[in-house]
Design a protein around this motif. Structure first.
Motif, short mmCIF file in Angstrom:
data_model
loop_
_atom_site.label_atom_id
_atom_site.label_comp_id
_atom_site.label_asym_id
_atom_site.label_seq_id
_atom_site.Cartn_x
_atom_site.Cartn_y
_atom_site.Cartn_z
N GLY A 63 29.57 -7.59 55.01
CA GLY A 63 28.93 -8.46 56.01
C GLY A 63 28.90 -7.82 57.39
N ALA A 64 29.99 -7.19 57.79
CA ALA A 64 30.04 -6.52 59.10
C ALA A 64 29.08 -5.33 59.13
CB ALA A 64 31.46 -6.06 59.40
N TRP A 65 29.01 -4.59 58.04
CA TRP A 65 28.09 -3.45 57.94
C TRP A 65 26.64 -3.92 58.04
CZ3 TRP A 65 25.04 -1.59 53.57
CH2 TRP A 65 24.59 -0.28 53.70
N LEU A 66 26.32 -4.98 57.30
CA LEU A 66 24.98 -5.54 57.31
C LEU A 66 24.63 -6.12 58.69
CD1 LEU A 66 22.41 -6.32 55.74
CD2 LEU A 66 23.60 -8.40 55.02
N LYS A 67 25.59 -6.77 59.32
CA LYS A 67 25.37 -7.35 60.65
C LYS A 67 25.02 -6.25 61.65
CE LYS A 67 28.05 -9.93 64.04
NZ LYS A 67 29.33 -10.63 64.22
N ARG A 68 25.68 -5.12 61.55
CA ARG A 68 25.39 -3.99 62.44
C ARG A 68 23.95 -3.50 62.22
NH1 ARG A 68 28.86 -1.18 65.97
NH2 ARG A 68 27.59 0.41 66.92
N ILE A 69 23.50 -3.49 60.96
CA ILE A 69 22.12 -3.10 60.66
C ILE A 69 21.16 -4.09 61.30
CG2 ILE A 69 20.41 -2.84 58.81
CD1 ILE A 69 22.73 -1.83 57.02
N VAL A 70 21.42 -5.38 61.16
CA VAL A 70 20.56 -6.42 61.73
C VAL A 70 20.51 -6.29 63.26
CG1 VAL A 70 20.25 -8.91 62.06
CG2 VAL A 70 20.86 -8.02 59.81
N ILE A 71 21.66 -6.09 63.89
CA ILE A 71 21.70 -5.96 65.35
C ILE A 71 20.93 -4.73 65.80
CG2 ILE A 71 23.24 -5.42 67.29
CD1 ILE A 71 25.30 -7.31 65.96
N ASN A 72 21.14 -3.60 65.12
CA ASN A 72 20.42 -2.38 65.49
C ASN A 72 18.91 -2.54 65.32
OD1 ASN A 72 22.73 -1.01 66.25
ND2 ASN A 72 23.01 -0.06 64.25
N LYS A 73 18.49 -3.15 64.23
CA LYS A 73 17.06 -3.37 64.00
C LYS A 73 16.48 -4.33 65.04
CE LYS A 73 16.10 -2.18 59.29
NZ LYS A 73 15.04 -1.28 59.70
N SER A 74 17.26 -5.35 65.41
CA SER A 74 16.79 -6.31 66.43
C SER A 74 16.62 -5.61 67.77
CB SER A 74 17.80 -7.46 66.57
OG SER A 74 17.89 -8.20 65.38
N ILE A 75 17.59 -4.80 68.14
CA ILE A 75 17.51 -4.07 69.41
C ILE A 75 16.34 -3.09 69.38
CG2 ILE A 75 18.70 -2.35 70.84
CD1 ILE A 75 21.31 -3.90 70.11
N ASN A 76 16.16 -2.39 68.27
CA ASN A 76 15.03 -1.46 68.17
C ASN A 76 13.70 -2.21 68.25
OD1 ASN A 76 16.71 0.75 67.96
ND2 ASN A 76 16.67 0.77 65.72
N HIS A 77 13.65 -3.39 67.68
CA HIS A 77 12.43 -4.20 67.76
C HIS A 77 12.14 -4.58 69.22
CE1 HIS A 77 9.36 -7.05 66.47
NE2 HIS A 77 9.89 -7.92 67.31
N LEU A 78 13.18 -4.99 69.94
CA LEU A 78 12.99 -5.34 71.36
C LEU A 78 12.59 -4.11 72.17
CD1 LEU A 78 15.99 -7.77 71.90
CD2 LEU A 78 13.56 -8.36 71.81
N LYS A 79 13.17 -2.96 71.87
CA LYS A 79 12.80 -1.74 72.57
C LYS A 79 11.34 -1.38 72.30
CE LYS A 79 17.32 0.48 72.84
NZ LYS A 79 18.17 1.57 72.32
N ALA A 80 10.90 -1.60 71.07
CA ALA A 80 9.50 -1.31 70.72
C ALA A 80 8.55 -2.22 71.49
CB ALA A 80 9.29 -1.47 69.22
N LYS A 81 9.02 -3.42 71.83
CA LYS A 81 8.21 -4.32 72.64
C LYS A 81 8.35 -4.01 74.12
CE LYS A 81 8.29 -8.72 71.56
NZ LYS A 81 8.75 -10.05 71.16
N ARG A 82 9.08 -2.92 74.42
CA ARG A 82 9.29 -2.44 75.79
C ARG A 82 10.02 -3.45 76.66
NH1 ARG A 82 6.36 2.28 75.95
NH2 ARG A 82 4.48 2.30 74.72
N ILE A 83 11.11 -3.97 76.12
CA ILE A 83 11.96 -4.87 76.89
C ILE A 83 13.28 -4.13 77.12
CG2 ILE A 83 13.10 -7.11 76.92
CD1 ILE A 83 10.91 -8.05 74.95
#
Length: 168
Positions: A63-83
């Motif tokens: 769960g902790a490993w998966l959560k880190r993946i979700v957080i990283n993907k969320s941050i990358n998504h926000l970065k892609a939106k240039r935030i």
């Protein structure tokens, strides 16, 4: 169960998915602020996790490993939106010298609404520090910023959150 998933057992994959999907969706929603993006990120995260199970080294829970993946993907998504999270290295603050801000007891609905109204960069810091429990060193690594930038951004985000809550 993870070992069964590594062996290609589809029912074990479904069991892991069922066990973690709601929690991971909530993590994604806190970062992204909308259901469609959160659903997409969670699905992508599970696909990546199942494809890369050989990289799971049992240093933490699945769960902790998966959560880190979700957080990283969320941050990358926000970065892609240039935030962006704005670097603050040139604006070092000595937070220990300031008087603590007294906050009245506030109901959780106001806090949730206040967090949702924060600018995206501030919401990231608040979620990582207060909700997900990462320290400033870890936040710096996740976001690619210095520890002092994480601390100053958190301080600003907390101050902004209190302003928003007081206006609600």
């Amino acid at each position: 169960m993870v070992e069964q998933c590594k062996a290609g057992n589809a029912s074990s994959q479904y069991e892991l998915y069922s066990r973690y999907v709601d929690a991971m969706y909530n993590v994604g929603l806190r970062f992204l602020g909308n259901t469609e993006d959160a659903e997409d990120i969670v699905q992508d995260s599970f696909v990546d996790a199942f494809k890369n199970l050989d990289n799971f080294k049992y240093e933490s829970s699945f769960g902790a490993w998966l959560k880190r993946i979700v957080i990283n993907k969320s941050i990358n998504h926000l970065k892609a939106k240039r935030i962006p999270v704005v670097p603050m290295e040139g604006h070092e603050f000595h937070l220990a010298d300031e008087e603590p801000i007294e906050a009245e007891a506030t109901d959780i609905k106001k806090v949730k609404k206040g967090i949702a109204l924060l600018p995206d960069g501030y919401r990231e810091i608040i979620n990582l520090y207060l909700i997900e429990g990462y320290d400033h060193v870890e936040i710096g690594e996740i976001l690619g910023i210095s520890t002092s930038t994480s601390k100053s951004q958190y301080h600003r985000a907390k101050k902004k959150l209190l302003e928003i809550i007081n206006e609600l």
